[in-house]
Scaffold this active site. Structure first.
Site, PDB file in Angstrom:
ATOM      1  N   GLY A  52      44.417  49.793  22.728  1.00  0.00           N
ATOM      2  CA  GLY A  52      45.146  50.108  23.725  1.00  0.00           C
ATOM      3  C   GLY A  52      44.529  51.606  24.352  1.00  0.00           C
ATOM      4  O   GLY A  52      43.645  52.171  23.484  1.00  0.00           O
ATOM      5  N   GLY A  54      45.520  55.620  25.703  1.00  0.00           N
ATOM      6  CA  GLY A  54      46.382  56.642  25.856  1.00  0.00           C
ATOM      7  C   GLY A  54      46.064  57.578  26.704  1.00  0.00           C
ATOM      8  O   GLY A  54      44.813  57.579  27.200  1.00  0.00           O
ATOM      9  N   LYS A  55      46.698  58.648  26.935  1.00  0.00           N
ATOM     10  CA  LYS A  55      46.403  59.715  27.910  1.00  0.00           C
ATOM     11  C   LYS A  55      45.186  60.509  27.577  1.00  0.00           C
ATOM     12  O   LYS A  55      44.157  60.897  28.314  1.00  0.00           O
ATOM     13  CB  LYS A  55      47.540  60.539  27.847  1.00  0.00           C
ATOM     14  CG  LYS A  55      47.672  61.456  29.365  1.00  0.00           C
ATOM     15  CD  LYS A  55      49.107  62.271  29.571  1.00  0.00           C
ATOM     16  CE  LYS A  55      49.061  62.933  30.738  1.00  0.00           C
ATOM     17  NZ  LYS A  55      50.305  63.637  30.917  1.00  0.00           N
ATOM     18  N   PHE A  56      45.155  60.876  26.225  1.00  0.00           N
ATOM     19  CA  PHE A  56      44.132  61.667  25.665  1.00  0.00           C
ATOM     20  C   PHE A  56      42.729  60.948  24.854  1.00  0.00           C
ATOM     21  O   PHE A  56      42.038  61.531  24.171  1.00  0.00           O
ATOM     22  CB  PHE A  56      44.580  62.744  24.748  1.00  0.00           C
ATOM     23  CG  PHE A  56      45.400  63.644  25.686  1.00  0.00           C
ATOM     24  CD1 PHE A  56      45.036  64.472  26.690  1.00  0.00           C
ATOM     25  CD2 PHE A  56      46.853  63.447  25.576  1.00  0.00           C
ATOM     26  CE1 PHE A  56      45.914  65.063  27.280  1.00  0.00           C
ATOM     27  CE2 PHE A  56      47.613  64.198  26.221  1.00  0.00           C
ATOM     28  CZ  PHE A  56      47.255  64.909  27.280  1.00  0.00           C
ATOM     29  N   GLY A  57      42.884  59.694  25.207  1.00  0.00           N
ATOM     30  CA  GLY A  57      41.734  58.692  24.240  1.00  0.00           C
ATOM     31  C   GLY A  57      42.472  57.469  24.143  1.00  0.00           C
ATOM     32  O   GLY A  57      43.068  56.976  24.724  1.00  0.00           O
ATOM     33  N   VAL A  59      42.992  53.861  21.176  1.00  0.00           N
ATOM     34  CA  VAL A  59      43.219  53.430  19.896  1.00  0.00           C
ATOM     35  C   VAL A  59      42.611  52.276  19.496  1.00  0.00           C
ATOM     36  O   VAL A  59      42.368  51.206  20.369  1.00  0.00           O
ATOM     37  CB  VAL A  59      44.719  53.066  19.782  1.00  0.00           C
ATOM     38  CG1 VAL A  59      45.244  52.603  18.308  1.00  0.00           C
ATOM     39  CG2 VAL A  59      45.662  54.119  20.439  1.00  0.00           C
ATOM     40  N   LYS A  74      43.712  56.189  16.044  1.00  0.00           N
ATOM     41  CA  LYS A  74      43.713  56.838  17.374  1.00  0.00           C
ATOM     42  C   LYS A  74      42.677  57.990  17.551  1.00  0.00           C
ATOM     43  O   LYS A  74      42.404  58.838  16.664  1.00  0.00           O
ATOM     44  CB  LYS A  74      45.126  57.232  17.568  1.00  0.00           C
ATOM     45  CG  LYS A  74      45.508  57.889  18.768  1.00  0.00           C
ATOM     46  CD  LYS A  74      46.736  58.344  18.933  1.00  0.00           C
ATOM     47  CE  LYS A  74      47.872  57.228  19.250  1.00  0.00           C
ATOM     48  NZ  LYS A  74      49.163  57.933  19.653  1.00  0.00           N
ATOM     49  N   ASP A 186      62.845  60.370  22.237  1.00  0.00           N
ATOM     50  CA  ASP A 186      62.239  59.754  23.423  1.00  0.00           C
ATOM     51  C   ASP A 186      62.323  58.139  22.912  1.00  0.00           C
ATOM     52  O   ASP A 186      61.418  57.523  23.114  1.00  0.00           O
ATOM     53  CB  ASP A 186      60.846  60.200  23.649  1.00  0.00           C
ATOM     54  CG  ASP A 186      60.179  59.671  24.680  1.00  0.00           C
ATOM     55  OD1 ASP A 186      60.944  59.397  25.492  1.00  0.00           O
ATOM     56  OD2 ASP A 186      58.952  60.061  24.816  1.00  0.00           O
TER      57      ASP A 186
HETATM   58  P1  AMP Z   1      49.236  55.713  22.603  1.00  0.00           P
HETATM   59  O1  AMP Z   1      48.187  56.552  23.040  1.00  0.00           O
HETATM   60  O2  AMP Z   1      49.924  55.831  21.508  1.00  0.00           O
HETATM   61  O3  AMP Z   1      50.328  55.374  23.942  1.00  0.00           O
HETATM   62  O4  AMP Z   1      48.482  54.180  22.288  1.00  0.00           O
HETATM   63  C1  AMP Z   1      48.058  53.278  23.556  1.00  0.00           C
HETATM   64  C2  AMP Z   1      48.143  51.931  23.402  1.00  0.00           C
HETATM   65  O5  AMP Z   1      47.468  51.369  22.048  1.00  0.00           O
HETATM   66  C3  AMP Z   1      49.681  51.427  22.761  1.00  0.00           C
HETATM   67  O6  AMP Z   1      50.270  51.311  24.144  1.00  0.00           O
HETATM   68  C4  AMP Z   1      49.185  50.232  22.132  1.00  0.00           C
HETATM   69  O7  AMP Z   1      49.231  49.046  23.046  1.00  0.00           O
HETATM   70  C5  AMP Z   1      48.073  50.549  21.342  1.00  0.00           C
HETATM   71  N1  AMP Z   1      48.469  51.061  19.998  1.00  0.00           N
HETATM   72  C6  AMP Z   1      48.576  52.370  19.789  1.00  0.00           C
HETATM   73  N2  AMP Z   1      48.890  52.344  18.372  1.00  0.00           N
HETATM   74  C7  AMP Z   1      48.844  51.243  17.933  1.00  0.00           C
HETATM   75  C8  AMP Z   1      49.109  50.578  16.559  1.00  0.00           C
HETATM   76  N3  AMP Z   1      49.250  51.469  15.330  1.00  0.00           N
HETATM   77  N4  AMP Z   1      48.783  49.452  16.358  1.00  0.00           N
HETATM   78  C9  AMP Z   1      48.749  48.736  17.464  1.00  0.00           C
HETATM   79  N5  AMP Z   1      48.447  49.083  18.720  1.00  0.00           N
HETATM   80  C10 AMP Z   1      48.480  50.397  19.043  1.00  0.00           C
END
Ligand code: AMP
Length: 367
Positions: A52, A54-57, A59, A74, A186
């Site tokens: 996935g 995120g805003k700053f990079g 995963v 991440k 949150d």
């Molecule tokens: P985040 O930057 O934490 O919002 O992560 C972005 C996306 O990556 C999330 O919306 C999930 O779809 C995926 N993701 C983040 N952390 C995990 C994890 N520990 N295991 C599986 N998918 C993850």
């Protein structure tokens, strides 16, 4: 955040937070090896597919080479963290999450960094986001309804069994957080991941605070400002098109005391548990409205209406799509305007709806 050479201890938080080989009770990761303690580097991992964004990079799925243990890595860009002034928020998040140990809290095993990036080594949640599970289920139910089929008992969401199980697991996780004086602040489906066995995992501590021990976890109203939702570290993902469309994330989970700018305490998490229970059952949060000000107004008034009750009143209810009275009772008890009047988490875990639906409560295996 200073640029540091690889493998050098970095200043994000106390050195006790750094993951070292040979630690980690009850898990094959970190591996139990007699090699001397060392911090992690990218070379320790085989990095696989993206999970996935995120805003700053992003995963990524990754495997620690020595143990073969699969994790989620991440990767955050320091430059972006600096420009958005969220380094302090990341530090707090890392510090809080790495100290929590609970089946329903996503483990943060450790972190490291290089010249440009910070890497968080996270437990891999194979089931993805609860939000996506909910969206899929809502779409399925809408299709069933459109084709004239019965949509099953329990509203337009996940169904009573899964929703009850999620609320029970989350109540357990929050009880653990509160016992460590951590208020999450949150809770919403976007911040919950699902493990391989269906277990719920709180995954985002970017808004959380460690409250003063002995002060009954009271956080002043002004305290909320140090975790501005608009500066969330986790705002978007590969599913960004299906995200809620509000400017700074969803307002739907905000408790009345935060909307009113009053001091808040751990009761904010109890409120959001009630909002979550409603959304998991009905497919939409209880105070949803056209604009922000109308959402705020409904939250402040605790304008709680159950859609199936309204259908009953207009006498066109099918009966098969109704949420149980027990579920509604729990939601009403959680969504009290006065934080002190909200059902304590211990009582949530003994509530008949939870006992009936969260199989872990009666010793069976969870879904
Ligand atoms: P985040 O930057 O934490 O919002 O992560 C972005 C996306 O990556 C999330 O919306 C999930 O779809 C995926 N993701 C983040 N952390 C995990 C994890 N520990 N295991 C599986 N998918 C993850």
């Amino acid at each position: 955040m200073q640029q540091q050479p690889r493998r050098q201890q970095q200043p994000l938080s106390p050195s006790s937070l750094l993951l070292r080989r040979g630690g980690g009770p009850g898990s094959s990761f970190p591996s139990s090896s007699s090699s001397p303690p060392t911090t992690w580097a990218l070379a320790d991992f085989d990095v696989g597919r993206p999970l996935g964004k995120g805003k700053f990079g992003s995963v990524y799925l990754a495997r620690e080479r020595q143990s073969g243990y699969v994790v989620a890595l991440k990767v955050l860009f320091k430059g972006q963290l600096r420009s958005a002034k969220v380094e302090h928020q990341l530090r707090r998040e890392v510090e809080i999450q790495s100290h929590l140990r609970h089946r329903n809290v996503l483990r943060l095993f450790g972190y490291f960094h290089d010249a440009e990036r910070v890497y968080l080594i996270l437990e891999y949640a194979a089931g993805g986001e609860l939000y996506r599970e909910l969206q899929r289920r809502v779409a399925q139910r809408q299709q069933q309804q459109a084709s004239g089929g019965a949509s099953g008992a329990g509203g337009g969401g996940l169904g009573e069994a899964r929703a009850g199980s999620c609320v029970g697991q989350l109540a357990e996780a929050l009880r653990h957080c509160h016992s460590k004086h951590v208020i999450h602040r949150d809770i919403k489906p976007e911040n919950l991941l699902v493990g391989r066995d269906g277990a719920l995992k709180i995954a985002d501590f970017g808004w959380s605070v460690h409250s003063r021990a002995g002060a009954d976890d009271a956080a002043g109203g002004g305290d909320a400002s140090d975790g501005d939702a608009s500066a969330s570290l986790h705002s978007t993902s590969s599913a960004s098109s299906s995200r809620r469309k509000t400017l700074c994330g969803t307002l739907d989970y905000l408790p009345p005391e935060m909307v009113a700018g009053e001091a808040h305490d751990r009761g904010v998490d109890v409120w959001s548990l009630g909002v979550l229970a409603f959304e998991l059952l009905y497919g939409a949060p209880p105070f949803e409205a056209q604009g922000h000000s109308e959402t705020y107004r409904r939250i402040l008034k605790v304008d709680l209406r159950f859609p199936d009750d309204e259908l009953d009143a207009s006498s066109s209810s099918s009966g098969s799509n109704k949420v149980s009275a027990e579920a509604k009772d729990l939601i009403r008890r959680l969504l009290a305007r006065d934080p002190a009047a909200r059902l304590p988490l211990e009582s949530v875990l003994r509530h008949p709806w939870i006992l009936r639906n969260d199989s872990s409560r009666n010793g069976q295996q969870r879904r």
